[in-house]
Design a protein around this motif. Structure first.
Motif, PDB file in Angstrom:
ATOM      1  N   ALA A  45       0.797  -1.362  -0.091  1.00  0.00           N
ATOM      2  CA  ALA A  45      -0.468  -0.322  -0.217  1.00  0.00           C
ATOM      3  C   ALA A  45       0.705   1.346   0.547  1.00  0.00           C
ATOM      4  N   ILE A  46      -0.057   2.835  -0.061  1.00  0.00           N
ATOM      5  CA  ILE A  46       1.069   3.723  -0.133  1.00  0.00           C
ATOM      6  C   ILE A  46      -0.085   4.985  -0.424  1.00  0.00           C
ATOM      7  N   THR A  47       0.621   5.364   0.593  1.00  0.00           N
ATOM      8  CA  THR A  47      -0.292   6.732   0.339  1.00  0.00           C
ATOM      9  C   THR A  47       0.819   8.367   1.015  1.00  0.00           C
ATOM     10  N   TYR A  48       0.019   9.797   0.824  1.00  0.00           N
ATOM     11  CA  TYR A  48       0.512  10.620   0.734  1.00  0.00           C
ATOM     12  C   TYR A  48      -0.176  10.803   2.406  1.00  0.00           C
ATOM     13  N   GLN A  49       1.167  11.642   3.246  1.00  0.00           N
ATOM     14  CA  GLN A  49       0.936  12.084   4.616  1.00  0.00           C
ATOM     15  C   GLN A  49       1.883  13.438   4.465  1.00  0.00           C
ATOM     16  N   THR A  50       1.026  13.970   4.972  1.00  0.00           N
ATOM     17  CA  THR A  50       1.123  15.571   5.313  1.00  0.00           C
ATOM     18  C   THR A  50       2.710  15.641   6.840  1.00  0.00           C
ATOM     19  N   PRO A  51       3.414  16.267   6.326  1.00  0.00           N
ATOM     20  CA  PRO A  51       3.649  17.168   5.294  1.00  0.00           C
ATOM     21  C   PRO A  51       4.650  16.229   4.288  1.00  0.00           C
ATOM     22  N   GLY A  52       4.785  15.778   2.710  1.00  0.00           N
ATOM     23  CA  GLY A  52       5.263  15.964   1.767  1.00  0.00           C
ATOM     24  C   GLY A  52       5.835  14.249   2.438  1.00  0.00           C
ATOM     25  N   ARG A  53       6.050  13.724   2.619  1.00  0.00           N
ATOM     26  CA  ARG A  53       5.784  11.855   3.162  1.00  0.00           C
ATOM     27  C   ARG A  53       4.828  11.249   2.845  1.00  0.00           C
ATOM     28  N   LEU A  54       5.925  10.441   2.244  1.00  0.00           N
ATOM     29  CA  LEU A  54       5.036   8.668   1.357  1.00  0.00           C
ATOM     30  C   LEU A  54       5.224   8.183   2.965  1.00  0.00           C
ATOM     31  N   LEU A  55       3.588   6.663   2.803  1.00  0.00           N
ATOM     32  CA  LEU A  55       3.912   6.331   3.336  1.00  0.00           C
ATOM     33  C   LEU A  55       3.240   4.561   2.739  1.00  0.00           C
ATOM     34  N   VAL A  56       4.001   3.621   3.037  1.00  0.00           N
ATOM     35  CA  VAL A  56       4.192   2.236   1.798  1.00  0.00           C
ATOM     36  C   VAL A  56       4.057   1.425   3.426  1.00  0.00           C
ATOM     37  N   SER A  57       3.642   0.375   2.538  1.00  0.00           N
ATOM     38  CA  SER A  57       3.869  -1.202   3.616  1.00  0.00           C
ATOM     39  C   SER A  57       4.099  -2.372   3.248  1.00  0.00           C
ATOM     40  N   TYR A  58       4.789  -2.782   4.053  1.00  0.00           N
ATOM     41  CA  TYR A  58       5.831  -3.321   3.675  1.00  0.00           C
ATOM     42  C   TYR A  58       5.889  -4.706   4.291  1.00  0.00           C
ATOM     43  N   TRP A  59       6.145  -5.373   2.987  1.00  0.00           N
ATOM     44  CA  TRP A  59       6.007  -7.230   3.826  1.00  0.00           C
ATOM     45  C   TRP A  59       7.244  -7.791   3.224  1.00  0.00           C
ATOM     46  N   ALA A  60       7.581  -8.257   4.088  1.00  0.00           N
ATOM     47  CA  ALA A  60       9.492  -8.440   4.256  1.00  0.00           C
ATOM     48  C   ALA A  60       9.120 -10.259   4.368  1.00  0.00           C
ATOM     49  N   GLY A  61       9.200 -10.429   2.648  1.00  0.00           N
ATOM     50  CA  GLY A  61       8.881 -11.529   2.462  1.00  0.00           C
ATOM     51  C   GLY A  61       7.475 -11.760   1.006  1.00  0.00           C
TER      52      GLY A  61
END
Length: 210
Positions: A45-61
């Motif tokens: 998943a990915i979304t924009y988070q204020t201020p000016g950053r991206l959040l991503v969900s990561y699967w280690a595998g």
């Protein structure tokens, strides 16, 4: 502003995860190659988070194996914060920042919405259920059992492959074969042979069989 951010994976084997920035009309205007371990893993998943950053969900595998974490990155791909653990959750297939500053994540498996505050603290009291149908997750094969007017479905719950029967009303489900219990964990497509009243199931490997 007014662009889309899209997670792209060219090759699972090569581990070339990247983020593509597109205009509304679909033209690619930039690519972000995140730092390791994100670049060599799977982003859900990915979304924009204020201020000016991206959040991503990561699967280690790859697939549904491994840890499920969240990272905050900048638009150069540098990790600003993380790994942010999501204890007890199944990982996010969707993330969004609400106007209140809260973060909402769609659990990829349980059919729930989970909420976190702006500091990524999980708020279990805000959980919302999203029930859907009979709860079948990750179906691998389906066939029609005409003489009983049922659908036959092979899907992979946590304990491994099983075959289930679902009526045309789609309001109930019953297990008719536990394939994992007899050593077939990787069953896939299936077909129903009406004349013999038998089910044929493909097992992909270990052993490769029908």
């Amino acid at each position: 502003p007014d662009h889309f951010a899209l997670v792209a994976i060219d090759s699972v084997a090569a581990g070339t995860t990247r983020i593509v920035i597109l205009r509304r009309a679909g033209q690619v205007v930039a690519e972000i190659f995140p730092a390791e371990p994100l670049r060599g893993g799977a982003l859900g998943a990915i979304t924009y988070q204020t201020p000016g950053r991206l959040l991503v969900s990561y699967w280690a595998g790859w697939g549904w194996v491994g840890n499920k974490e969240i990272y905050a990155i900048d638009f150069a791909g540098n990790i600003l914060q993380g790994p942010i653990p999501t204890p007890g959750l199944q990982g996010f297939e969707g993330l969004v920042e609400l106007r209140s500053g809260l973060l909402a994540g769609a659990d990829g498996k349980s059919g729930k919405l989970h909420f976190m505050d702006a500091n990524y603290n999980y708020l279990p009291e805000r959980d919302r259920e999203l029930p859907f149908g009979v709860g079948v997750f990750r179906p691998a094969g389906m066939a029609w059992q005409g003489n009983a007017e049922n659908y036959l479905l092979n899907y992979w719950p946590e304990e491994g492959s099983s075959i289930f029967s679902i009526p045309v009303t789609l309001d109930s489900i019953s297990q008719i074969a536990d394939l994992a219990a007899v050593g077939y964990w990787n069953a896939y497509r299936l077909a129903y042979m009406a004349d013999e009243e038998r089910i044929a199931v493909v097992h992909r490997n270990g052993p490769r069989a029908i």
